[in-house]
Design a protein around this motif. Structure first.
Motif, PDB file in Angstrom:
ATOM      1  N   PHE A  13       0.833  -1.206   0.000  1.00  0.00           N
ATOM      2  CA  PHE A  13       0.000   0.000   0.000  1.00  0.00           C
ATOM      3  C   PHE A  13       0.868   1.258   0.000  1.00  0.00           C
ATOM      4  CE2 PHE A  13      -2.664   3.303   1.825  1.00  0.00           C
ATOM      5  CZ  PHE A  13      -3.883   3.095   1.182  1.00  0.00           C
ATOM      6  N   LEU A  16       2.352   1.831  -3.345  1.00  0.00           N
ATOM      7  CA  LEU A  16       1.322   2.355  -4.246  1.00  0.00           C
ATOM      8  C   LEU A  16       1.107   3.853  -3.995  1.00  0.00           C
ATOM      9  CD1 LEU A  16      -0.731   1.704  -6.444  1.00  0.00           C
ATOM     10  CD2 LEU A  16      -2.337   1.007  -4.682  1.00  0.00           C
ATOM     11  N   GLU A  17       1.107   4.222  -2.739  1.00  0.00           N
ATOM     12  CA  GLU A  17       0.982   5.646  -2.383  1.00  0.00           C
ATOM     13  C   GLU A  17       2.134   6.462  -2.954  1.00  0.00           C
ATOM     14  OE1 GLU A  17       0.604   5.421   1.906  1.00  0.00           O
ATOM     15  OE2 GLU A  17      -1.358   6.394   1.788  1.00  0.00           O
ATOM     16  N   ILE A  19       3.949   5.741  -5.562  1.00  0.00           N
ATOM     17  CA  ILE A  19       3.811   5.826  -7.022  1.00  0.00           C
ATOM     18  C   ILE A  19       2.809   6.923  -7.384  1.00  0.00           C
ATOM     19  CG2 ILE A  19       2.901   4.612  -9.044  1.00  0.00           C
ATOM     20  CD1 ILE A  19       4.285   2.079  -7.976  1.00  0.00           C
ATOM     21  N   THR A  20       1.685   6.927  -6.646  1.00  0.00           N
ATOM     22  CA  THR A  20       0.675   7.965  -6.896  1.00  0.00           C
ATOM     23  C   THR A  20       1.272   9.349  -6.698  1.00  0.00           C
ATOM     24  OG1 THR A  20      -0.940   6.425  -5.987  1.00  0.00           O
ATOM     25  CG2 THR A  20      -1.667   8.677  -6.323  1.00  0.00           C
ATOM     26  N   GLY A  40       2.225  -0.183 -10.250  1.00  0.00           N
ATOM     27  CA  GLY A  40       1.063   0.262  -9.475  1.00  0.00           C
ATOM     28  C   GLY A  40      -0.111  -0.693  -9.646  1.00  0.00           C
ATOM     29  N   ALA A  44      -1.878  -2.831  -6.693  1.00  0.00           N
ATOM     30  CA  ALA A  44      -3.310  -2.675  -6.423  1.00  0.00           C
ATOM     31  C   ALA A  44      -3.979  -4.049  -6.434  1.00  0.00           C
ATOM     32  CB  ALA A  44      -3.940  -1.769  -7.470  1.00  0.00           C
TER      33      ALA A  44
ATOM     34  N   PHE B 134      -1.423  -0.390   8.977  1.00  0.00           N
ATOM     35  CA  PHE B 134      -2.005  -1.716   8.717  1.00  0.00           C
ATOM     36  C   PHE B 134      -1.262  -2.764   9.545  1.00  0.00           C
ATOM     37  CE2 PHE B 134      -2.129   0.718   4.718  1.00  0.00           C
ATOM     38  CZ  PHE B 134      -3.498   0.854   4.594  1.00  0.00           C
ATOM     39  N   ILE B 273      -7.586   2.665  -2.936  1.00  0.00           N
ATOM     40  CA  ILE B 273      -6.770   1.974  -3.954  1.00  0.00           C
ATOM     41  C   ILE B 273      -7.331   2.254  -5.340  1.00  0.00           C
ATOM     42  CG2 ILE B 273      -6.152  -0.303  -4.860  1.00  0.00           C
ATOM     43  CD1 ILE B 273      -5.959  -1.236  -1.922  1.00  0.00           C
ATOM     44  N   MET B 276      -6.462   5.722  -6.353  1.00  0.00           N
ATOM     45  CA  MET B 276      -5.032   5.895  -6.669  1.00  0.00           C
ATOM     46  C   MET B 276      -4.746   5.377  -8.073  1.00  0.00           C
ATOM     47  SD  MET B 276      -2.668   5.398  -3.297  1.00  0.00           S
ATOM     48  CE  MET B 276      -3.265   3.854  -2.695  1.00  0.00           C
ATOM     49  N   VAL B 277      -5.278   4.169  -8.373  1.00  0.00           N
ATOM     50  CA  VAL B 277      -5.029   3.585  -9.693  1.00  0.00           C
ATOM     51  C   VAL B 277      -5.614   4.480 -10.783  1.00  0.00           C
ATOM     52  CG1 VAL B 277      -5.569   1.636 -11.192  1.00  0.00           C
ATOM     53  CG2 VAL B 277      -4.846   1.225  -8.845  1.00  0.00           C
ATOM     54  N   ARG B 279      -6.229   7.656 -10.654  1.00  0.00           N
ATOM     55  CA  ARG B 279      -5.488   8.916 -10.700  1.00  0.00           C
ATOM     56  C   ARG B 279      -4.177   8.740 -11.474  1.00  0.00           C
ATOM     57  NH1 ARG B 279      -6.294  13.917 -10.417  1.00  0.00           N
ATOM     58  NH2 ARG B 279      -4.444  15.072  -9.888  1.00  0.00           N
ATOM     59  N   VAL B 280      -3.497   7.634 -11.162  1.00  0.00           N
ATOM     60  CA  VAL B 280      -2.232   7.357 -11.839  1.00  0.00           C
ATOM     61  C   VAL B 280      -2.494   7.146 -13.337  1.00  0.00           C
ATOM     62  CG1 VAL B 280      -0.437   5.616 -12.112  1.00  0.00           C
ATOM     63  CG2 VAL B 280      -0.977   6.464  -9.845  1.00  0.00           C
TER      64      VAL B 280
END
Lengths: 67, 391
Positions: A13, A16-17, A19-20, A40, A44, B134, B273, B276-277, B279-280
């Motif tokens: 996670f 991924l953050e 990468i964003t 990414g 995900a 987490f 998630i 984010m995907v 947006r990317v």
């Protein structure tokens, strides 16, 4: 390159953050961008799979605290 | 004959009788504290006064190691311990355990301890650690009999999954609660890196100040404070508070709230998630479009440039052609006029008008005096020549 077994949800996670964030900040390099985008998507997918795990495990310690 | 004993032997005998007949901690003795003092930060000395007979007093001795918490004169307490007669002193009780009694005393003890720990910096916000976003493993300290146990797990399961909960089944009230909770903390903190929980939850349902005594016990508060694993504490209902709450890294209002504070909601994370995907992906597409735009623009600019060049070249050629034409024209005109001029001076044209050219040999005769009688001359006409002799 799929995330390794020992990579846990938190790490995936977090990556991924990152990468964003990279895409939001600069991300001008297209080649790099495509690579990161692919990564990414993998992350995900991994996270979603982890989220679909149904159970939490509860294990009561054998050592007796209750006397 | 009467047996003679030394004073010290007699005291030793009396103490032996006391020890055998009144077992250590067999009774709780209730009374009011007077003359409370702590010597050298170690030894606690006070008297316990009787409610009924004001003259009845019990000397008490304790150490700060055995008796934690804060007490003061006038506070009602129960003490547990063993009686003895000291050679240098009177009859006294060696106190093993001491607890405030009644809401008033409990409240006062609570306030005193809170103040003391506050001054020590145990509740300082600066030392609060954040808990992992987490967690993989959660150490749960509570009683499996308590509603708190079920509440915590229910909310945990509703929100999140894939977590291992390691449960330390302890008493959360009664005389063993303090020892249980402390040894659970020791257990978790003593685990190796791979088995260690990421966070410890200490929780129980609500109750009176007396019910919550373990969560206000100085030793438990210090165990929370001293834990190298971050601690979330959730006690009772919304309005209940305990000293453990203040010492914990995160204070939850209830056992359910503790679960909410520890794990995120699956749906929120799924949404994040997804966002984010998206947006990317969007950003990448936009970048690609931008590139496309740049290329298109470049093509347009190049085309425009080339067009301009071509037009310029055409112009130059046109101008060159124009220039060349006028140049050729002027040359032609000059040739024509030269030709005309030449034609005008052509001597044969004069001959055609009736003139003749007289030559002596190759020399043109322009003066008659240069000739003498008998000279041979040639006369050229417009058409043909004749030879003649001068007379």
């Amino acid at each position: 390159m799929a995330p390794k077994k020992e990579v846990n949800f938190a790490k995936a996670f977090e990556e991924l953050e990152q990468i964003t964030e990279w895409f939001e900040r600069d991300g001008a390099d297209l080649d790099e961008g495509l690579k990161k985008f692919e990564r990414g998507l993998e992350l995900a997918k991994f996270c979603k799979e982890k989220l679909s795990e149904v159970e939490n495990k509860v294990e009561t310690i054998k050592k007796k605290f209750v006397g | 004959m009467d047996e003679v004993l030394s004073v010290s032997d007699f005291l030793r005998l009396a103490n032996e009788v006391l020890r055998l007949n009144i077992q250590n901690g067999a009774f709780a003795i209730e009374g009011e504290i007077s003359g409370y003092s702590v010597k050298d930060g170690k030894w606690i000395i006070f008297s316990l006064k009787d409610e009924v007979d004001e003259k009845s007093k019990l000397k008490c001795f304790a150490t700060v190691y055995k008796v934690a918490g804060s007490f003061e004169d006038g506070m009602r307490v129960r003490v547990w311990g063993g009686p003895s007669i000291k050679p240098w002193s009177d009859f006294q009780l060696d106190v093993q355990r001491m607890e405030p009694v009644g809401e008033g005393a409990l409240k006062r003890a609570y306030e005193l301890l809170k103040l003391k720990l506050e001054q020590e910096g145990i509740f300082a916000l600066a030392r609060k650690r954040s808990i992992p976003k987490f967690p993989d493993r959660i150490g749960l300290i509570t009683s499996s009999d308590a509603a708190a146990y079920g509440d915590f797990l229910r909310i945990l399961n509703n929100r999140w999954s894939g977590v291992k909960v390691i449960h330390a089944d302890v008493r959360v009230q009664g005389k063993d609660a303090v020892d249980h909770i402390i040894s659970a903390f020791d257990y978790f903190n003593g685990l190796g890196e791979t088995d260690r929980p990421d966070v410890i939850v200490l929780t129980r349902g609500g109750g009176s100040l007396e019910d919550l005594h373990a969560f206000n016990d100085e030793r438990v508060v210090r165990a929370v404070y001293g834990s190298s694993i971050p601690v979330v504490c959730g006690v009772g209902h919304e309005r209940d508070e305990s000293l453990c709450d203040y010492a914990a890294d995160v204070r939850a209002s209830t056992p359910s709230n503790a679960a909410e504070r520890i794990v995120p909601d699956r749906r929120d994370v799924e949404y994040t998630i997804k966002m984010m995907v998206e947006r990317v992906g969007d950003t990448l597409h936009r970048r690609l479009d931008d590139r496309g735009q740049v290329i298109q623009t470049a093509e347009r600019v190049m085309a425009h440039f080339l067009e301009g060049r071509k037009r310029e070249a055409d112009n130059v050629i046109q101008r060159l052609l124009l220039q060349t034409n006028s140049w050729i024209l002027s040359i032609r005109q000059r040739i024509d006029s030269e030709e005309r001029l030449l034609r005008n001076v052509d001597p044969t044209r004069i001959l055609s008008r009736g003139y003749s050219i007289v030559k002596s040999g190759t020399k043109v005769i322009k003066d008659a005096k240069t000739l003498a009688a008998g000279d041979e001359i040639t006369v050229q006409f417009a058409r043909g020549t004749v030879d003649a002799e001068v007379k």
